[in-house]
Design a protein around this motif. Structure first.
Motif, short mmCIF file in Angstrom:
data_model
loop_
_atom_site.label_atom_id
_atom_site.label_comp_id
_atom_site.label_asym_id
_atom_site.label_seq_id
_atom_site.Cartn_x
_atom_site.Cartn_y
_atom_site.Cartn_z
N ARG A 121 0.86 -1.27 -0.07
CA ARG A 121 -0.03 0.18 0.28
C ARG A 121 1.17 1.18 0.13
O ARG A 121 2.33 1.34 0.61
N TYR A 122 0.05 2.14 -0.35
CA TYR A 122 0.89 2.97 -0.38
C TYR A 122 2.62 3.44 -1.00
O TYR A 122 3.30 2.52 -1.21
N SER A 123 3.41 4.75 -1.93
CA SER A 123 3.88 4.71 -2.24
C SER A 123 5.14 5.22 -1.96
O SER A 123 6.16 4.94 -2.60
N GLY A 124 4.75 5.38 -0.31
CA GLY A 124 6.14 5.98 0.14
C GLY A 124 6.11 5.70 1.41
O GLY A 124 5.44 4.81 1.94
N HIS A 126 5.09 8.99 5.28
CA HIS A 126 5.48 10.08 6.21
C HIS A 126 5.29 9.77 7.66
O HIS A 126 5.39 9.22 7.91
N CYS A 143 4.27 3.48 7.27
CA CYS A 143 5.41 3.35 5.94
C CYS A 143 4.53 1.72 4.63
O CYS A 143 3.86 0.76 5.71
N PRO A 145 5.15 0.58 1.26
CA PRO A 145 5.69 -0.46 0.13
C PRO A 145 6.24 -1.19 -0.19
O PRO A 145 6.67 -1.74 -0.98
N TYR A 146 6.92 -1.35 1.27
CA TYR A 146 7.67 -2.65 1.36
C TYR A 146 7.21 -3.93 1.71
O TYR A 146 5.99 -3.65 1.86
#
Length: 317
Positions: A121-124, A126, A143, A145-146
């Motif tokens: 989920r999500y690209s990075g 925050h 976080c 994307p991993y």
């Protein structure tokens, strides 16, 4: 049936239908609602234990995440897609936050870093700092994307520590905002911060790997082909006290740089002359020659440095 009774029946039926649709929509998993937390500690847990469940309610995030671990330095949350057999964040992220507090001091009354991990989920990622209501007044890294299956810098650890660096630069000494943001952007500071954290938690091989990667890192600001890590931060760090010089910079900002009337937030950004002046104070040595070598040195910056020395004469080197 009279016309009046027919009208009343129609109104009642429509109201019932609308109420049913509203209830159905509100129960959808895609609707962001108010945070729902399970605040009741399990038997044997401390009264101030982090919530077992935490509803995200920021940006596009609306997941109900589950606490999988906590100690005095960390509260760790996974969404439903993160493999529960993944253990390494429990120790490494706790060590990271413990080390950071040993260098920069505490960040609010709650001693913990709240780390939320998603998978796919999500690209990075925050951050959020404890002064912000947006994340329930907690120090947060979120976080996405991993897979998090391996405790490796390139598999997400760099990203997490980068986001933690934003907490440090944005709230150290209880003062919100980062006066240097316009200069190092997002975020040349994080590069030396990541390197220092790896050294501080005993991950020397990760530090060396990161160091070697940064030697080939180029940026287009403040001039083309600038090497922030190699030509500025790494020399400052290695020659003037490592983590001590990093913290000195923030201490000088807290003591001297303009703040709001409450003293809780910096009131403006700094210019390049002030940047070099404050780093020189942190190092205890004039860093203008190093800055000239790393960034160039136009007349505008020389004038800014002269003014910075006049404005902040307490900073000596």
């Amino acid at each position: 049936m009279s016309l009046k009774r027919v009208i009343i029946c129609v109104i009642v039926m429509c109201s019932s239908f609308l109420s049913s649709c509203s209830s159905s929509d509100a129960s959808s998993e895609n609707v962001v609602d108010t945070p729902k937390e399970n605040e009741t500690p399990d038997e044997g847990e401390a009264a101030d234990a982090p919530p077992k469940l935490w509803r995200e309610h920021w940006f596009e995030h609306n997941q109900l995440v589950t606490r999988v671990y906590y100690d005095d330095d960390l509260a760790l949350y996974y969404d439903n897609d993160v493999d529960r057999t993944i253990e390494w964040p429990k120790t490494i992220l706790s060590d990271v936050w413990e080390y950071i507090k040993s260098v920069y001091g505490n960040f609010g009354e709650d001693p913990r870093l709240y780390a939320i991990l998603h998978t796919g989920r999500y690209s990075g990622g925050h951050p959020s700092v404890y002064m912000d209501a947006s994340h329930d007044y907690r120090n947060v890294v979120d976080c996405g994307p991993y897979s998090w299956r391996q405790a490796l810098p390139q598999e997400g650890l760099n990203l997490i520590i980068h986001e933690v660096g934003h907490i440090v630069e944005g709230s150290t000494n209880g003062i919100k905002n980062n006066p240097a943001w316009d200069i190092w952007k997002d975020s040349k500071w994080a590069e030396i911060f990541i390197y220092d954290v790896y050294k501080g938690i005993g991950k020397d091989s990760f530090a060396q790997q990161f160091h070697d990667e940064m030697l080939n890192q180029y940026d287009d600001f403040p001039r083309p082909d600038t090497q922030w890590f190699k030509d500025w931060f790494y020399p400052v760090y290695t020659q003037y006290g490592e983590s001590k010089v990093l913290n000195n910079f923030y201490d000088l900002l807290a003591e001297h740089f303009p703040k709001n009337n409450q003293g809780t937030a910096f009131s403006r950004r700094m210019d390049m002359g002030e940047f070099v002046h404050f780093w020189s104070g942190a190092a205890g040595e004039d860093l203008q020659p190093l800055a000239k070598e790393a960034f160039g040195w136009p007349t505008e910056w020389e004038n800014q440095l002269t003014k910075a020395k006049e404005t902040f004469p307490q900073i000596q080197y």
